[in-house]
Design an enzyme around this catalytic site. Structure first.
Site, PDB file in Angstrom:
ATOM      1  CE  LYS A  47      -3.709   0.077   2.524  1.00  0.00           C
ATOM      2  NZ  LYS A  47      -4.650  -0.024   3.676  1.00  0.00           N
TER       3      LYS A  47
HETATM    4  O1  G3P Z   1      -6.971   1.374   5.518  1.00  0.00           O
HETATM    5  C1  G3P Z   1      -7.597   2.466   5.026  1.00  0.00           C
HETATM    6  C2  G3P Z   1      -9.021   2.586   5.429  1.00  0.00           C
HETATM    7  O2  G3P Z   1      -9.597   1.325   5.465  1.00  0.00           O
HETATM    8  C3  G3P Z   1      -9.203   3.338   6.698  1.00  0.00           C
HETATM    9  O3  G3P Z   1     -10.431   3.112   7.219  1.00  0.00           O
HETATM   10  O4  G3P Z   1     -11.935   2.951   9.106  1.00  0.00           O
HETATM   11  O5  G3P Z   1      -9.785   4.165   9.414  1.00  0.00           O
HETATM   12  O6  G3P Z   1     -11.592   5.148   8.028  1.00  0.00           O
HETATM   13  P1  G3P Z   1     -10.966   3.899   8.506  1.00  0.00           P
END
Ligand code: G3P
Length: 221
Positions: free
Chosen positions: A85
């Site tokens: 990533k």
């Molecule tokens: O990994 C990136 C994304 O999934 C982040 O999600 O839940 O932290 O907004 P969140």
């Protein structure tokens, strides 16, 4: 269709891997930092659960493109099939281009705009991760962005996949799938919400009650 869990919680993956047909596990730096183990231990533990067929994702930390590439190579020494990533920034796009030349699969992450995500596709990223809930939370429209990005990909870069990320509600997840996303990553707690409608348990209790009232036992006999 590829369904991923977005977590570093090894126990949650172990619990859900037997229930949901997960393709693998995605992580990000915040998710890993919330746990007790380092990134390499987390990845090894996850691989042991999902098997060598399972796909893992982990993110580079540097802001320098050459160091990003070094970090990617280090991560792939531990998990050779890892998708790396990389945030879609100036530096990240440079790193994605370098990693593509090295035939290392990447995911362009931290995507808040359709054009930004599309740049990652042009750079060679295999996946692009728009942050649906984070966009909604800042007053934007995460699903609208996903729709635009998916349309751009369909038209101009069909080998790339939108891997939608950042969800708080099952509705957000469904809307991304309805927009044509062929990959999605969901926090285990959100994934569980699809199975937590109390009406389901009520329906089963009613079946049990009616059956036992008629036959006197709970199984088929
Ligand atoms: O990994 C990136 C994304 O999934 C982040 O999600 O839940 O932290 O907004 P969140």
């Amino acid at each position: 269709m590829e369904f991923y869990l977005d977590t570093a919680d090894v126990a949650a993956v172990e619990r859900l891997a037997g229930v949901l047909p997960i393709k693998g596990v995605t992580t990000n730096p915040s998710i890993v930092a919330r746990g007790k183990s380092d990134i390499y231990s987390v990845l090894r533990d996850m691989q042991a659960i999902i098997g060598t067929e399972g796909q893992l994702f982990a993110q580079v930390m540097s802001r320098d493109p050459d160091v990003m590439v070094e970090e990617a190579l280090k991560l792939r020494e531990v998990i050779p099939s890892l998708v790396v990533k990389v945030p879609v920034t100036h530096a990240g796009l440079s790193a994605i281009r370098q990693l593509t030349v090295l035939d290392i699969p990447t995911l362009g992450t931290a995507v808040y705009g359709a054009g930004q995500g599309f740049y990652a596709a042009l750079a060679g990223a295999r996946y692009i991760a728009p942050y649906v809930n984070r966009i909604d939370a800042q007053g934007g429209d995460g699903i609208a962005l996903v729709k635009e990005l998916q349309t751009l990909i369909n038209l101009h870069s069909p080998q790339t996949q939108v891997l939608a990320a950042s969800f708080r509600t099952p509705r957000q997840v469904l809307d991304c799938l309805l927009a044509g996303c062929r990959a999605i990553t969901v926090d285990p707690a959100v994934a569980e919400l699809f199975l937590q409608d109390p009406a389901v348990e009520d329906a089963l209790n009613r079946f049990d009650h009616d059956w036992q009232a008629r036959f006197g036992h709970a199984d088929l006999g």
